[in-house]
Design a protein around this motif. Structure first.
Motif, PDB file in Angstrom:
ATOM      1  N   GLY A 291      52.996  57.264 -22.682  1.00 15.99           N
ATOM      2  CA  GLY A 291      54.342  56.718 -22.629  1.00 15.99           C
ATOM      3  C   GLY A 291      54.850  56.388 -21.240  1.00 15.99           C
ATOM      4  N   VAL A 292      53.961  56.269 -20.231  1.00 18.26           N
ATOM      5  CA  VAL A 292      54.424  55.846 -18.912  1.00 18.26           C
ATOM      6  C   VAL A 292      54.918  54.407 -19.013  1.00 18.26           C
ATOM      7  N   ASP A 293      55.698  53.987 -18.041  1.00 13.42           N
ATOM      8  CA  ASP A 293      56.308  52.659 -18.095  1.00 13.42           C
ATOM      9  C   ASP A 293      55.365  51.548 -17.661  1.00 13.42           C
ATOM     10  N   GLY A 294      54.392  51.886 -16.834  1.00 17.17           N
ATOM     11  CA  GLY A 294      53.484  50.849 -16.369  1.00 17.17           C
ATOM     12  C   GLY A 294      52.282  51.443 -15.662  1.00 17.17           C
ATOM     13  N   ILE A 295      51.324  50.577 -15.370  1.00 17.14           N
ATOM     14  CA  ILE A 295      50.161  50.947 -14.581  1.00 17.14           C
ATOM     15  C   ILE A 295      49.920  49.873 -13.542  1.00 17.14           C
ATOM     16  N   VAL A 296      49.292  50.253 -12.438  1.00 15.84           N
ATOM     17  CA  VAL A 296      48.833  49.288 -11.446  1.00 15.84           C
ATOM     18  C   VAL A 296      47.317  49.309 -11.443  1.00 15.84           C
ATOM     19  N   LEU A 297      46.716  48.192 -11.820  1.00 17.79           N
ATOM     20  CA  LEU A 297      45.275  48.050 -11.673  1.00 17.79           C
ATOM     21  C   LEU A 297      44.988  47.881 -10.191  1.00 17.79           C
ATOM     22  N   SER A 298      44.252  48.830  -9.622  1.00 17.39           N
ATOM     23  CA  SER A 298      44.089  48.861  -8.175  1.00 17.39           C
ATOM     24  C   SER A 298      42.877  49.691  -7.814  1.00 17.39           C
ATOM     25  N   PRO A 316      42.283  40.879 -17.676  1.00 19.41           N
ATOM     26  CA  PRO A 316      42.414  40.368 -19.050  1.00 19.41           C
ATOM     27  C   PRO A 316      42.102  41.402 -20.122  1.00 19.41           C
ATOM     28  N   ASP A 317      41.069  42.212 -19.906  1.00 17.08           N
ATOM     29  CA  ASP A 317      40.711  43.225 -20.911  1.00 17.08           C
ATOM     30  C   ASP A 317      41.800  44.287 -21.037  1.00 17.08           C
ATOM     31  N   VAL A 318      42.373  44.706 -19.924  1.00 16.39           N
ATOM     32  CA  VAL A 318      43.425  45.717 -19.975  1.00 16.39           C
ATOM     33  C   VAL A 318      44.670  45.163 -20.659  1.00 16.39           C
ATOM     34  N   VAL A 319      45.053  43.958 -20.320  1.00 13.66           N
ATOM     35  CA  VAL A 319      46.237  43.350 -20.951  1.00 13.66           C
ATOM     36  C   VAL A 319      46.018  43.214 -22.456  1.00 13.66           C
ATOM     37  N   ARG A 320      44.823  42.852 -22.846  1.00 14.23           N
ATOM     38  CA  ARG A 320      44.514  42.709 -24.266  1.00 14.23           C
ATOM     39  C   ARG A 320      44.671  44.036 -25.000  1.00 14.23           C
ATOM     40  N   GLU A 321      44.319  45.134 -24.350  1.00 17.16           N
ATOM     41  CA  GLU A 321      44.350  46.443 -24.999  1.00 17.16           C
ATOM     42  C   GLU A 321      45.724  47.117 -24.954  1.00 17.16           C
ATOM     43  N   VAL A 322      46.430  46.998 -23.831  1.00 18.31           N
ATOM     44  CA  VAL A 322      47.656  47.794 -23.670  1.00 18.31           C
ATOM     45  C   VAL A 322      48.864  46.974 -23.236  1.00 18.31           C
ATOM     46  N   GLY A 323      48.719  45.667 -23.131  1.00 13.60           N
ATOM     47  CA  GLY A 323      49.804  44.840 -22.612  1.00 13.60           C
ATOM     48  C   GLY A 323      51.092  44.908 -23.410  1.00 13.60           C
ATOM     49  N   ASP A 324      51.002  45.257 -24.699  1.00 18.39           N
ATOM     50  CA  ASP A 324      52.206  45.381 -25.522  1.00 18.39           C
ATOM     51  C   ASP A 324      52.857  46.752 -25.398  1.00 18.39           C
ATOM     52  N   ASP A 325      52.154  47.704 -24.790  1.00 21.71           N
ATOM     53  CA  ASP A 325      52.635  49.085 -24.741  1.00 21.71           C
ATOM     54  C   ASP A 325      53.252  49.469 -23.402  1.00 21.71           C
ATOM     55  N   LEU A 326      52.839  48.798 -22.334  1.00 23.50           N
ATOM     56  CA  LEU A 326      53.368  49.108 -21.001  1.00 23.50           C
ATOM     57  C   LEU A 326      53.173  47.894 -20.095  1.00 23.50           C
TER      58      LEU A 326
END
Length: 428
Positions: A291-298, A316-326
Motif C-alpha cells: 500500500g505504499v504510494d509509489g516506487i522509484v525504479l532506480s 514497461p513491465d513494471v507499469v504493466r504489473e503495478v501501474g494501476d496500484d501505485l
C-alpha cells in the motif's frame, strides 16, 4: 549570369543588428549552453577533478550507467501529424499535488561540494519552476534550510535507514514538521558501492589540501574561494564527516534493513511514502501489496551494484504489473527532455534528475540550475509538439519503441532440458 549591384545602405543596415552584450561572465557562459551536455562541459572546466568525478562517476566499471544512457539513446519516436497542437500542457499530478513539469530534482549527497550554493540553489530553483525538490539524508543543507529556500514549493525528503535508527526516525519527524509532503524511502544502499574514481582521486569529506588538489585548484580558483570562504561543510544526519564516501556510508548504513523498517517508517510519516531503488518486477509487486504510494525504479545512478537492471528498460513491465496500484517513477541516466518524454510515454508517472541538475549547479550556482531546468523544459515542450500531443496524458507506448541491445538469453525449458539429457537436438 548573376546580376550584381552596389549594396543598398538601407538593406545593409537591416542586417547589422547587434545583440546587446551580456556583461556578467556567468550569465554569458550559461546563455551559450543549449543542452545538459553543454552545462557538463562548463562544469568540468570550473570544478576540481575530485568533486566533478564524484558527480559524474558510478560504481566499478560504470557499466550500469553506460547502459542506462544507451537505453535512452536507443529509442525511436513515432510522431502523429495534422493534430493541431499550438500549445502543450507539461503539468503533472503527482503524489497528491501538482508539478509544472514531469520531473523533479533527485536527492544528491554532499551537494555543496559541487558548488557552494548547494541544496539551497536547487530548492530555490525548483520552487521557482513549480517542481519538487528532494533533500538527501546526506545533504549538506539542513531540512529547515531547504524549507527556508523553498518556503511555498514542494519539498521531499530522501531517507536512509541507519544503524542508529533514532537518527533516521528523528530526520523523518523533522521533515514532517517542516512541511515536507513526501518521503523517499531508499532501499538500494545497504553498503556503499565501489566508486573507484573516488578512491583513485583520494576523495574524502571534507576535501583535503594536498599537492595534487592544490595543483588542480590553480585553474579553478573560484571553486576554492567559495569553498574556503563559506560556512563549514556540515551534513543533515552525520555528526562525523571525516573519511572517504564509502567509509561514511558503510559506517552509517545498515545492511539488515527489512520490510519491518518500512512498516515503522510508515507509522511515523504522515505524508506520501515512495520506495526508491526498486529493480525487479517481483519487488514492485510486493510493494504494491503493502500500500505504499509509489516506487522509484532506480539503480542509484549506477553508483551501487554495477550491471544492475536498467530502470528505463524495466519500466514497461513494471507499469504493466503495478501501474494501476501505485505511481511508478523513474531515475538514472536522464539527460534530456526527450528522455523524460519517452519515460512518460512508457508509463512513468514522474521522473527525477540528478546529474543533469548538478551539472547546472557546478556551471553557475542557482542560475545554472535555472538554466538546466529551462533546457529540460524547452526540450520537453519541443518533443511534445513534434509528437503532436497536447498533454502528458496523451503520451502512450505507441509513441516510443525501445531499440534495446540487451536481449536476455532464453533459459532452457523443461523440454529443452529433457532433450539435452537425451543428446537430442531441440529448437528453442
Amino acid at each position: 549570369m548573376v546580376q550584381r549591384q552596389v549594396p543598398n545602405p538601407r538593406e545593409l543596415a537591416e542586417l547589422l543588428r547587434f545583440k546587446r552584450p551580456t556583461l556578467n561572465p556567468t550569465d554569458r557562459r550559461l546563455e551559450r549552453a543549449l543542452t545538459i551536455a553543454d552545462l557538463r562541459d562548463i562544469a568540468r572546466r570550473r570544478t576540481p577533478k575530485a568533486p566533478f568525478d564524484y558527480t559524474e562517476g558510478a560504481a566499478e566499471g560504470e557499466i550500469s550507467l553506460a547502459r542506462a544512457r544507451q537505453a535512452f539513446l536507443d529509442i525511436e519516436f513515432h510522431p502523429s501529424i495534422l493534430r493541431n497542437v499550438p500549445v502543450v500542457d507539461t503539468s503533472r499530478e503527482v503524489l497528491g499535488g501538482t508539478s509544472a513539469l514531469p520531473f523533479g530534482i533527485a536527492p544528491t549527497g554532499f551537494t555543496r561540494l559541487m558548488q557552494a550554493e548547494g541544496e539551497e540553489a536547487g530548492a530555490a530553483a525548483a520552487g521557482a519552476a513549480g517542481i519538487p525538490f528532494t533533500l538527501s539524508t546526506l545533504g549538506t543543507t539542513s531540512i529547515e534550510g531547504v524549507k527556508a529556500a523553498n518556503p511555498t514549493g514542494r519539498n521531499w525528503f530522501q531517507l536512509y535507514v541507519m544503524k542508529q535508527r533514532e537518527i533516521s526516525y528523528g530526520l523523518a519527524e523533522r521533515a514532517a514538521a517542516a512541511g515536507f509532503d513526501t518521503l523517499l524511502f531508499t532501499v538500494d544502499t545497504p553498503v556503499a558501492g565501489a566508486r573507484l574514481r573516488d578512491r583513485r582521486n583520494g576523495f574524502s569529506i571534507p576535501p583535503q589540501l594536498t599537492l595534487g588538489t592544490i595543483l588542480d585548484a590553480l585553474p579553478r580558483p573560484g571553486w576554492w574561494i567559495d569553498f574556503l570562504t563559506t560556512p563549514k561543510l556540515e551534513f543533515a544526519s552525520l555528526s562525523s564527516t571525516g573519511g572517504t564516501v564509502a567509509e561514511l556510508l558503510d559506517a552509517a548504513m545498515d545492511p539488515t534493513i527489512s520490510f519491518a523498517d518500512l512498516d515503522e517508517i510508515r507509522e511515523l510519516w504522515p505524508g506520501k511514502i515512495v520506495v526508491k531503488g526498486v529493480q525487479t518486477v517481483e519487488d514492485a509487486k510486493l510493494l504494491a501489496d503493502t500500500g505504499v504510494d509509489g516506487i522509484v525504479l532506480s539503480n542509484h545512478g549506477g553508483r551501487q551494484l554495477d550491471r544492475a537492471p536498467v530502470p528505463f528498460l524495466l519500466l514497461p513491465d513494471v507499469v504493466r504489473e503495478v501501474g494501476d496500484d501505485l505511481e511508478v517513477h523513474l531515475d538514472t541516466g536522464i539527460m534530456s527532455g526527450a528522455d523524460i518524454v519517452a519515460s512518460v510515454a512508457l508509463g512513468a508517472r514522474f521522473t527525477l534528475v540528478g546529474r543533469a541538475y548538478l551539472y547546472g549547479l557546478m556551471a553557475g550556482g542557482r542560475r545554472g540550475v535555472d538554466r538546466a531546468i529551462d533546457i529540460l523544459r524547452s526540450e520537453i515542450v519541443r518533443t511534445m509538439k513534434l509528437l503532436e500531443v497536447a498533454t502528458l496524458d496523451e503520451l502512450t507506448p505507441k509513441h516510443v519503441t525501445q531499440l534495446t541491445r540487451l536481449v536476455p538469453i532464453a533459459r532452457p525449458t523443461a523440454l529443452a532440458a529433457e532433450a539435452a539429457s537425451e543428446r537430442m537436438p531441440v529448437q528453442l
